[in-house]
Scaffold this motif. Structure first.
Motif, PDB file in Angstrom:
ATOM      1  N   ALA A  25      -7.722   2.230  -7.492  1.00 51.04           N
ATOM      2  CA  ALA A  25      -6.869   2.925  -6.528  1.00 51.04           C
ATOM      3  C   ALA A  25      -7.118   2.452  -5.100  1.00 51.04           C
ATOM      4  O   ALA A  25      -6.178   2.311  -4.307  1.00 51.04           O
ATOM      5  CB  ALA A  25      -7.084   4.438  -6.630  1.00 51.04           C
ATOM      6  N   GLY A  26      -8.379   2.198  -4.756  1.00 48.82           N
ATOM      7  CA  GLY A  26      -8.694   1.777  -3.397  1.00 48.82           C
ATOM      8  C   GLY A  26      -8.071   0.443  -3.045  1.00 48.82           C
ATOM      9  O   GLY A  26      -7.507   0.273  -1.955  1.00 48.82           O
ATOM     10  N   THR A  27      -8.151  -0.515  -3.980  1.00 51.99           N
ATOM     11  CA  THR A  27      -7.563  -1.833  -3.735  1.00 51.99           C
ATOM     12  C   THR A  27      -6.046  -1.738  -3.654  1.00 51.99           C
ATOM     13  O   THR A  27      -5.415  -2.338  -2.777  1.00 51.99           O
ATOM     14  CB  THR A  27      -7.967  -2.813  -4.849  1.00 51.99           C
ATOM     15  N   GLY A  37      -3.879   1.372 -15.548  1.00 56.41           N
ATOM     16  CA  GLY A  37      -3.844   2.222 -14.363  1.00 56.41           C
ATOM     17  C   GLY A  37      -2.454   2.318 -13.766  1.00 56.41           C
ATOM     18  O   GLY A  37      -1.487   1.776 -14.286  1.00 56.41           O
ATOM     19  N   GLY A  38      -2.373   3.021 -12.646  1.00 56.20           N
ATOM     20  CA  GLY A  38      -1.112   3.134 -11.931  1.00 56.20           C
ATOM     21  C   GLY A  38      -0.046   3.886 -12.701  1.00 56.20           C
ATOM     22  O   GLY A  38      -0.340   4.706 -13.575  1.00 56.20           O
ATOM     23  N   PHE A  39       1.203   3.578 -12.411  1.00 56.59           N
ATOM     24  CA  PHE A  39       2.331   4.241 -13.062  1.00 56.59           C
ATOM     25  C   PHE A  39       3.563   3.371 -12.903  1.00 56.59           C
ATOM     26  O   PHE A  39       3.535   2.336 -12.242  1.00 56.59           O
ATOM     27  CB  PHE A  39       2.565   5.642 -12.478  1.00 56.59           C
ATOM     28  N   GLY A  40       4.642   3.780 -13.529  1.00 57.71           N
ATOM     29  CA  GLY A  40       5.896   3.039 -13.406  1.00 57.71           C
ATOM     30  C   GLY A  40       5.782   1.636 -13.969  1.00 57.71           C
ATOM     31  O   GLY A  40       5.314   1.423 -15.096  1.00 57.71           O
ATOM     32  N   TYR A  41       6.169   0.649 -13.169  1.00 61.11           N
ATOM     33  CA  TYR A  41       6.190  -0.742 -13.603  1.00 61.11           C
ATOM     34  C   TYR A  41       4.860  -1.467 -13.378  1.00 61.11           C
ATOM     35  O   TYR A  41       4.768  -2.679 -13.639  1.00 61.11           O
ATOM     36  CB  TYR A  41       7.306  -1.498 -12.866  1.00 61.11           C
ATOM     37  N   ASP A  42       3.851  -0.768 -12.921  1.00 59.81           N
ATOM     38  CA  ASP A  42       2.578  -1.405 -12.557  1.00 59.81           C
ATOM     39  C   ASP A  42       2.019  -2.343 -13.634  1.00 59.81           C
ATOM     40  O   ASP A  42       1.524  -3.426 -13.306  1.00 59.81           O
ATOM     41  CB  ASP A  42       1.529  -0.352 -12.202  1.00 59.81           C
ATOM     42  N   LEU A  52       2.387  11.438  -4.540  1.00 63.66           N
ATOM     43  CA  LEU A  52       1.877  12.357  -3.533  1.00 63.66           C
ATOM     44  C   LEU A  52       0.421  12.062  -3.199  1.00 63.66           C
ATOM     45  O   LEU A  52       0.019  12.082  -2.030  1.00 63.66           O
ATOM     46  CB  LEU A  52       2.015  13.807  -4.017  1.00 63.66           C
ATOM     47  N   ALA A  53      -0.379  11.795  -4.224  1.00 63.69           N
ATOM     48  CA  ALA A  53      -1.791  11.496  -3.991  1.00 63.69           C
ATOM     49  C   ALA A  53      -1.942  10.229  -3.153  1.00 63.69           C
ATOM     50  O   ALA A  53      -2.786  10.167  -2.242  1.00 63.69           O
ATOM     51  CB  ALA A  53      -2.518  11.353  -5.325  1.00 63.69           C
ATOM     52  N   GLU A  54      -1.138   9.216  -3.457  1.00 65.00           N
ATOM     53  CA  GLU A  54      -1.183   7.979  -2.686  1.00 65.00           C
ATOM     54  C   GLU A  54      -0.807   8.233  -1.229  1.00 65.00           C
ATOM     55  O   GLU A  54      -1.483   7.779  -0.308  1.00 65.00           O
ATOM     56  CB  GLU A  54      -0.243   6.937  -3.288  1.00 65.00           C
ATOM     57  N   LEU A  55       0.287   8.961  -1.016  1.00 60.70           N
ATOM     58  CA  LEU A  55       0.740   9.215   0.345  1.00 60.70           C
ATOM     59  C   LEU A  55      -0.270  10.046   1.126  1.00 60.70           C
ATOM     60  O   LEU A  55      -0.488   9.811   2.321  1.00 60.70           O
ATOM     61  CB  LEU A  55       2.101   9.916   0.317  1.00 60.70           C
ATOM     62  N   GLN A  56      -0.889  11.015   0.469  1.00 61.82           N
ATOM     63  CA  GLN A  56      -1.879  11.855   1.142  1.00 61.82           C
ATOM     64  C   GLN A  56      -3.028  11.001   1.670  1.00 61.82           C
ATOM     65  O   GLN A  56      -3.474  11.157   2.815  1.00 61.82           O
ATOM     66  CB  GLN A  56      -2.423  12.923   0.183  1.00 61.82           C
TER      67      GLN A  56
END
Length: 224
Positions: free
Chosen positions: A193-195, A171-176, A22-26
């Motif tokens: 996050a920006g990159t 960082g990130g989540f899932g398979y990152d 959600l944060a990414e999509l926002q």
């Protein structure tokens, strides 16, 4: 649909309760002139995802959220596709290892971390001894004006990568932590996050969706 003033963002319910997604999509869709509202804040349960493709699942989730909220809706169905595994984990990316039991009372994000760890372990097991590590993250975004919209907007983003032998980064989540992007020389979990939001599969899908929303829904970016 009529033209919406650029200074008035249109409320769109997002068919997800994944806080990081959600944060990414926002951030990615803010320039489109929409105000994203998480379906969970409206008391909407997650939809079933019984289909074999990202696009079918995303459409099902978007229609479900739009019908329950009485609002336009946006859904993302995304995952990791590994060539040597015939496209797995694919639409099963979130629960590749099956649903993992979490301690009673564990918060949602704690449960998700346990699930991610199990998924990553299984992926490494299935790729053990495999030389071909090519893969891609795929994001499919679907937006509908209402539950019965005959003209859903569909945007797809792909991010080529390869699977590492062991996790790298926190960082990130899932398979990152297992996904290495040769073009950037780093794992996704090592990106800020920006990159990530400039290069990711979701960023690519969101860029295409912003154009579709502007063209088809006639919404512009909010004015200062």
């Amino acid at each position: 649909m009529g033209t919406t003033p650029a200074s008035t963002p249109r409320r769109v319910v997002v068919a997800s309760n994944n806080a990081k997604k959600l944060a990414e999509l926002q951030q990615l869709l803010a320039p489109a002139g929409v105000e994203l509202v998480a379906q969970g804040t409206l008391g909407i349960a997650e939809a079933e995802e019984p289909h074999l493709t990202f696009i079918e699942n995303a459409l099902a989730k978007a229609r479900h959220a739009a019908r329950a909220a009485g609002l336009p809706a946006l859904a993302d169905d995304s995952g990791l596709c590994v060539d040597a595994l015939g496209g797995e984990p694919g639409v099963q990316s979130a629960v590749y290892a099956g649903s993992v039991e979490a301690p009673a009372g564990a918060e949602r994000e704690a449960r998700r971390r346990l699930q991610d760890a199990a998924n990553n372990r299984l992926l490494l097991e299935r790729l053990s001894g495999t030389a071909d590590r090519r893969a891609r993250f795929v994001s499919t975004l679907v937006a509908v004006r209402h539950a019965d919209d005959p003209e859903p907007l569909v945007a797809i983003g792909r991010w080529d990568a390869r699977i590492l032998d062991a996790p790298r980064g926190s960082g990130g989540f899932g398979y990152d932590p297992l996904v290495f992007v040769d073009a950037l020389g780093t794992s996704v979990a090592e990106l800020d996050a920006g990159t990530k939001n400039r290069h990711s599969h979701r960023a690519r899908a969101a860029a295409a969706m912003r154009e579709l929303i502007a063209e088809a829904w006639r919404i512009g970016p909010p004015t200062a």
